[in-house]
Design a protein around this motif. Structure first.
Motif, PDB file in Angstrom:
ATOM      1  N   ASP A   1      50.719  26.341  13.715  1.00  0.00           N
ATOM      2  CA  ASP A   1      49.859  25.380  14.430  1.00  0.00           C
ATOM      3  C   ASP A   1      50.497  24.896  15.732  1.00  0.00           C
ATOM      4  OD1 ASP A   1      47.832  25.496  12.522  1.00  0.00           O
ATOM      5  OD2 ASP A   1      48.835  23.991  11.271  1.00  0.00           O
ATOM      6  N   GLU A   2      51.259  25.772  16.357  1.00  0.00           N
ATOM      7  CA  GLU A   2      51.859  25.467  17.655  1.00  0.00           C
ATOM      8  C   GLU A   2      51.149  26.302  18.718  1.00  0.00           C
ATOM      9  OE1 GLU A   2      54.017  23.276  18.442  1.00  0.00           O
ATOM     10  OE2 GLU A   2      54.854  22.647  16.517  1.00  0.00           O
ATOM     11  N   ALA A   3      49.879  25.973  18.969  1.00  0.00           N
ATOM     12  CA  ALA A   3      49.040  26.795  19.847  1.00  0.00           C
ATOM     13  C   ALA A   3      49.564  26.826  21.279  1.00  0.00           C
ATOM     14  CB  ALA A   3      47.605  26.279  19.825  1.00  0.00           C
ATOM     15  N   ASN A   4      50.005  25.716  21.804  1.00  0.00           N
ATOM     16  CA  ASN A   4      50.475  25.679  23.201  1.00  0.00           C
ATOM     17  C   ASN A   4      51.738  26.520  23.379  1.00  0.00           C
ATOM     18  OD1 ASN A   4      48.452  23.945  24.245  1.00  0.00           O
ATOM     19  ND2 ASN A   4      49.507  22.156  23.392  1.00  0.00           N
ATOM     20  N   TRP A   5      52.636  26.439  22.408  1.00  0.00           N
ATOM     21  CA  TRP A   5      53.836  27.269  22.454  1.00  0.00           C
ATOM     22  C   TRP A   5      53.451  28.750  22.373  1.00  0.00           C
ATOM     23  CZ3 TRP A   5      58.057  27.325  18.032  1.00  0.00           C
ATOM     24  CH2 TRP A   5      59.121  28.144  18.433  1.00  0.00           C
TER      25      TRP A   5
END
Length: 260
Positions: free
Chosen positions: A175-179
């Motif tokens: 759930d680390e979409a930006n990364w």
């Protein structure tokens, strides 16, 4: 795992790379030894020929000089010896200087080739290490474990677009979409024809709610590799937008092209 993270064509590519590097390294060593042996023989022959020619020439010079001096009235043997010695020293010094220059050039070429052999050996070791890391990644069951292995690969090969793409996929699962988006953008910047990078970025954009950009990346992925249309139909990640008109038209377009 939902799908295999390491596939046969990667293994085949790496094995071919290893074989090519080993062949190049072997051929270079053979060529280096042949060149060195040839140069040593040439130098020996040249030295012998020069020594023989020099002695013969000295006898001719002495005889001619003696005759000339007799005719001219120069009877001093000391003057003759001095002149001959100076001529010989001058020619020998010139010859030694020429051979020193040639040997220096040969040593420079030899050093350059030796460095190339060492570099090829390092490349083989690096390729073997990366291959073993991919094998570990394919067997790793945890997402964090996979990310750690991808980081090891990227430490050895920072521009490995496949490692960046798979890492982006793993990061998205956390759930680390930006990364994940940053990693996918980096992979596309390095290689804008790597279809899987566009496919993974489409999933990330979908997760961020950027549907228009998601559709654009899916279309780009299909342009680069039409086989993704079958994967797209079965990918649970996109089930919620299967009824979206743009999504369905995209699938129909490439399904129709595949049939034709």
């Amino acid at each position: 795992m939902e799908k295999q993270l390491y596939h046969p064509f990667v293994e085949n590519y790496i094995l071919n790379e290893i074989k090519t590097l080993r062949d190049e390294n072997r051929d270079l060593k053979i060529e280096l030894h042949k060149t060195l042996a040839k140069k040593e023989v040439e130098i020996s022959n040249n030295v012998i020929n020069y020594a023989t020619s020099t002695l013969n020439n000295m006898f001719y010079i002495i005889a001619a000089a003696s005759s000339f001096l007799v005719l001219m009235g120069w009877n001093s043997i000391k003057d003759i010896n001095k002149k001959v010695k100076n001529d010989i020293d001058e020619k020998i010094s010139k010859t030694i200087s020429d051979y020193e220059k040639r040997l220096n050039l040969f040593e420079e070429d030899l050093e350059k080739r030796s460095k190339q052999v060492v570099q090829n050996q390092k490349n083989i070791e690096k390729t073997n290490t990366i291959y073993s890391l991919w094998m570990r990644a394919s067997k790793e069951s945890t997402t964090l474990g996979k990310i750690e292995i991808y980081d090891e690969i990227l430490n050895l090969s920072p521009d490995d677009v496949e490692a960046l793409t798979y890492k982006a996929e793993a990061v998205l699962k956390l759930d680390e979409a930006n990364w994940a988006l940053s990693l996918a953008n980096q992979a596309i910047k390095i290689d804008d024809e790597f279809s899987n990078a566009f496919y993974q970025r489409a999933k990330i954009l979908y997760d961020l709610g950027q549907i228009d950009s998601c559709i654009e990346d899916l279309e780009k992925a299909l342009e680069l590799n039409e086989q993704y249309v079958e994967k797209l139909k079965k990918d649970k990640f996109f089930f919620e937008i299967l009824e979206d008109e743009r999504f369905s038209k995209l699938i129909e377009k490439y399904t129709a092209e595949e049939v034709v």
